[in-house]
Each structure stands twice: as structure tokens, then as C-alpha cells.
Design a protein around this motif. Structure first.
Motif, PDB file in Angstrom:
ATOM      1  N   LEU A 171       0.845  -1.253  -0.134  1.00 13.01           N
ATOM      2  CA  LEU A 171       0.012   0.087   0.166  1.00 13.01           C
ATOM      3  C   LEU A 171       0.685   1.404   0.104  1.00 13.01           C
ATOM      4  CD1 LEU A 171      -2.883  -0.882   2.737  1.00 13.01           C
ATOM      5  CD2 LEU A 171      -2.921  -0.906   0.092  1.00 13.01           C
ATOM      6  N   SER A 172       1.805   1.269   0.589  1.00 10.64           N
ATOM      7  CA  SER A 172       2.933   2.278   0.566  1.00 10.64           C
ATOM      8  C   SER A 172       3.320   2.606  -0.514  1.00 10.64           C
ATOM      9  CB  SER A 172       3.878   2.254   1.755  1.00 10.64           C
ATOM     10  OG  SER A 172       3.416   1.948   3.141  1.00 10.64           O
ATOM     11  N   GLY A 173       3.614   1.553  -1.401  1.00  7.24           N
ATOM     12  CA  GLY A 173       4.471   1.857  -2.873  1.00  7.24           C
ATOM     13  C   GLY A 173       3.202   2.153  -3.679  1.00  7.24           C
ATOM     14  N   LEU A 174       2.170   1.965  -3.619  1.00  5.45           N
ATOM     15  CA  LEU A 174       1.228   2.220  -4.306  1.00  5.45           C
ATOM     16  C   LEU A 174       0.650   3.731  -4.028  1.00  5.45           C
ATOM     17  CD1 LEU A 174      -1.786  -0.693  -4.134  1.00  5.45           C
ATOM     18  CD2 LEU A 174      -0.261   0.168  -6.053  1.00  5.45           C
ATOM     19  N   LEU A 175       1.001   4.192  -2.884  1.00  4.69           N
ATOM     20  CA  LEU A 175       0.553   5.500  -2.478  1.00  4.69           C
ATOM     21  C   LEU A 175       1.774   6.221  -3.272  1.00  4.69           C
ATOM     22  CD1 LEU A 175      -0.909   5.472   0.918  1.00  4.69           C
ATOM     23  CD2 LEU A 175      -2.086   6.468  -1.155  1.00  4.69           C
ATOM     24  N   LEU A 176       2.977   5.922  -2.917  1.00  6.44           N
ATOM     25  CA  LEU A 176       4.188   6.859  -3.278  1.00  6.44           C
ATOM     26  C   LEU A 176       4.507   6.967  -4.772  1.00  6.44           C
ATOM     27  CD1 LEU A 176       6.469   8.558  -1.513  1.00  6.44           C
ATOM     28  CD2 LEU A 176       7.795   6.488  -1.561  1.00  6.44           C
ATOM     29  N   PHE A 177       4.190   5.803  -5.410  1.00  4.83           N
ATOM     30  CA  PHE A 177       4.890   5.493  -6.864  1.00  4.83           C
ATOM     31  C   PHE A 177       3.458   5.958  -7.576  1.00  4.83           C
ATOM     32  CE2 PHE A 177       8.079   3.139  -4.333  1.00  4.83           C
ATOM     33  CZ  PHE A 177       9.052   4.168  -4.420  1.00  4.83           C
ATOM     34  N   LEU A 178       2.439   5.531  -7.260  1.00  2.00           N
ATOM     35  CA  LEU A 178       1.164   5.419  -8.362  1.00  2.00           C
ATOM     36  C   LEU A 178       0.111   6.154  -7.958  1.00  2.00           C
ATOM     37  CD1 LEU A 178       1.122   1.688  -9.241  1.00  2.00           C
ATOM     38  CD2 LEU A 178       2.011   3.812 -10.796  1.00  2.00           C
ATOM     39  N   ILE A 183      11.186   8.007 -10.674  1.00  2.89           N
ATOM     40  CA  ILE A 183      11.084   6.974 -11.836  1.00  2.89           C
ATOM     41  C   ILE A 183      12.391   5.892 -11.115  1.00  2.89           C
ATOM     42  CG2 ILE A 183      12.185   6.431 -13.945  1.00  2.89           C
ATOM     43  CD1 ILE A 183      11.104   9.142 -15.022  1.00  2.89           C
ATOM     44  N   LEU A 184      13.470   6.370 -10.587  1.00  3.71           N
ATOM     45  CA  LEU A 184      14.315   5.292 -10.321  1.00  3.71           C
ATOM     46  C   LEU A 184      13.632   4.356  -9.162  1.00  3.71           C
ATOM     47  CD1 LEU A 184      17.285   3.960 -10.068  1.00  3.71           C
ATOM     48  CD2 LEU A 184      17.804   5.978  -8.605  1.00  3.71           C
ATOM     49  N   PHE A 185      13.455   4.984  -8.233  1.00  2.00           N
ATOM     50  CA  PHE A 185      12.771   4.212  -7.017  1.00  2.00           C
ATOM     51  C   PHE A 185      11.588   3.702  -7.407  1.00  2.00           C
ATOM     52  CE2 PHE A 185      15.662   6.935  -4.897  1.00  2.00           C
ATOM     53  CZ  PHE A 185      16.370   6.232  -4.041  1.00  2.00           C
ATOM     54  N   GLY A 186      10.536   4.363  -8.250  1.00  2.00           N
ATOM     55  CA  GLY A 186       9.461   3.465  -8.609  1.00  2.00           C
ATOM     56  C   GLY A 186       9.598   2.324  -9.545  1.00  2.00           C
ATOM     57  N   MET A 187      10.451   2.275 -10.195  1.00  2.00           N
ATOM     58  CA  MET A 187      10.780   1.331 -11.015  1.00  2.00           C
ATOM     59  C   MET A 187      11.338   0.193 -10.178  1.00  2.00           C
ATOM     60  SD  MET A 187      12.546   2.818 -14.824  1.00  2.00           S
ATOM     61  CE  MET A 187      13.060   1.273 -15.155  1.00  2.00           C
ATOM     62  N   ALA A 188      12.083   0.428  -9.248  1.00  2.00           N
ATOM     63  CA  ALA A 188      12.715  -0.786  -8.166  1.00  2.00           C
ATOM     64  C   ALA A 188      11.481  -1.325  -7.722  1.00  2.00           C
ATOM     65  CB  ALA A 188      13.528  -0.249  -7.595  1.00  2.00           C
TER      66      ALA A 188
END
Length: 293
Positions: free
Chosen positions: A168-175, A261-266
Motif C-alpha cells: 500500500l505504501s508503494g502504491l501511494l508513493l509511486f502510483l 522514476i528510479l525508485f518507482g521502477m525498483a
């Protein structure tokens, strides 16, 4: 951890080096192109006469090409330089991440040759960095799960909670949150920003939406459907919808998006890895995969 920091430093140094070279090679050509267009424009205004068919076709093509290249600046404003250092840095990022929006490409032969060498080394380096960042993210999740599992005396529940929180944190932070920034800076709708976010992080990179080159919009905020279209004998010339040379952008904008982009791709690579593991694994072993990941 020190090895990862050194790797990130080398990665950033490589990007800065590439941006500097592209800036030095392409910026003079872009400046000359803009100056040439301005000179031709004023010469036309001074010596306007009835143009014949071929001359009119040539004029129309020149205007469309200059508009696409960002050489036309309207209303006495300046847009983010496409081959200034910040724009060159973003081009370097989109090159070695293989996103390749298609909105910008080298025009000088020296820059094209350097781009080949830059991508030849940069693409493997980018893969190493993404793998290392993904491994760190995974280690962080496992560490949190172990600590929480020891506290709760229930490792399975801790793994599920930490894994869900990380997702969920990744979804919020990157998308989910970045489209709000794009809506504010670019004037896109939230759905357009979300679409751009996923297309970018998945490296699909269609190029229909590109930051720093905002699509024209109607007065009500809707995307303009009346893009510049010019008909000449046998041809239909349409300016690209995302190009607006007159919009101002903050200097930090493209650099911040480059880090996203860098951290989101990872992060997205980890999610895709999880999906692939679940699809390829036998039914009975899927629960074990969830525990491992």
C-alpha cells in the motif's frame, strides 16, 4: 549498505556526466535552430509577398517542425530548455531506463554516437541499481516482519501486515500520489497523471504524455482536441499534442521526477516479480511464495 551508497553515487555521477555531454553537444545546435527560426520569421514579416505552392509548403513544414522541436516560444515566456542541463539529465534518465518517450532525440552526429556508448554502459548499470534497490526494499520488509513477529509472537500475521503495508505504501508513493503533482504542474486530470505514472514506471513510454511538455487544454480544463493541423497537397501535418513551449516549469521538477522514476521502477519490478512467481508456481506452493516474498 556502503556498497549500495557507492553504487548509487556512481550511478548519479554517470547520469550527471551524460547530461553534461548531451548538454554540450546538443545545446548549441538547439540554440542555433531557435535563432534560425526567429531570423526566418522576421525575414518573412519584412518581405511578405504572395508565396507560390512549394514555398508555402516549405514554410508550413518549417513552422510545424520548429513547434515540435520547442523552437517557438509564445507570449514572450520561456519553457524548460529541452537541451539545457536539467532537460539533458532527464533525457539521460529516460535513455538508460529504456523508457524512451520519443519526444526528444539527439540531432548532432557526435551526440548520437555518444548516446550509443552511453546507453551501452548505462542500461546494464541501471539494471544493477534497480536490482540492488529492490533487494534493499525486500530486506527492509523482511526485517520489519521479523521484529514485529518477535513482538507479537505471531510471525505469519506480522509478515502479512508488513507485506500489505509495503504494498500500500508503494502504491501511494509511486502510483497514487504522483498524479496529484502532475495535475498541479502539468494541468492534467488525475486519470491522465495515473496513466502517465504507470506507463513510465513500466518503461512502456508511449510518449503521448511527457512531463515538461504539457498538452494544450481548453478553457474548461479539458484536453484540447483542436491541435494545430495544416493541410498541404498530399500531406496532413499535425503538431504533437503534448508540446506547449510557452509553459514555465520549476527547476526542481524534472530532477524530482527522475528520482521517482528510479525508485518507482525498483518497486514495480518487485511487484512484477511477485506476480510472475504466483503465475508460474503450482497451486499448492503459492502460499509458500507469499511467505518468502
Amino acid at each position: 549498505m556502503p556498497g549500495t551508497l557507492l553504487l548509487l553515487l556512481a550511478y548519479l555521477t554517470y547520469l550527471v556526466l551524460g547530461a553534461g555531454v548531451f548538454w554540450l553537444l546538443e545545446s548549441p545546435a538547439a540554440h542555433d535552430s531557435s535563432e534560425r527560426f526567429q531570423h526566418d520569421k522576421w525575414a518573412l514579416l519584412r518581405n511578405f509577398t504572395c508565396l507560390d505552392g512549394p514555398a508555402l509548403d516549405s514554410l508550413i513544414r518549417g513552422i510545424i517542425q520548429a513547434y515540435q522541436n520547442g523552437d517557438i516560444v509564445l507570449d514572450n515566456t520561456t519553457s524548460m530548455g529541452r537541451w539545457e542541463f536539467v532537460g539533458s539529465f532527464f533525457f539521460s534518465v529516460s535513455t538508460i531506463t529504456t523508457i524512451g518517450y520519443g519526444n526528444l532525440s539527439p540531432r548532432t552526429m557526435g551526440s548520437r554516437l555518444f548516446c550509443i556508448l552511453f546507453a551501452l554502459v548505462g542500461i546494464p548499470l541501471n539494471l544493477v541499481v534497480l536490482n540492488r534497490l529492490g533487494h534493499l526494499m525486500q530486506q527492509g520488509v523482511h526485517s520489519c516482519a521479523r521484529v514485529l513477529g518477535g513482538t507479537w509472537k505471531d510471525p505469519a500475521k506480522a509478515r502479512w501486515l508488513v507485506g500489505s503495508s509495503a504494498l500500500l505504501s508503494g502504491l501511494l508513493l509511486f502510483l497514487l500520489l504522483p498524479p496529484l503533482l502532475f495535475s498541479h504542474v502539468e494541468g492534467w486530470s488525475y486519470v491522465e497523471g495515473f496513466y502517465f505514472s504507470f506507463i513510465t514506471l513500466s518503461t512502456v513510454g508511449f510518449g503521448d504524455y511527457v512531463i515538461g511538455e504539457n498538452p494544450r487544454r481548453e478553457a474548461g480544463g479539458a484536453p484540447s482536441t483542436h491541435l494545430p493541423v495544416v493541410r498541404v497537397p498530399g500531406h496532413l501535418l499535425r503538431a504533437r499534442p503534448w508540446m506547449n513551449p510557452s509553459r514555465n516549469y520549476p527547476l526542481w521538477y524534472k530532477n524530482t521526477v527522475s528520482l521517482w522514476i528510479l525508485f518507482g521502477m525498483a518497486w514495480l519490478a518487485l511487484i512484477i516479480k511477485l506476480i510472475l512467481s504466483l503465475l508460474e508456481a503450482p497451486r499448492g506452493s503459492q502460499s509458500a511464495i507469499w511467505r518468502d516474498l
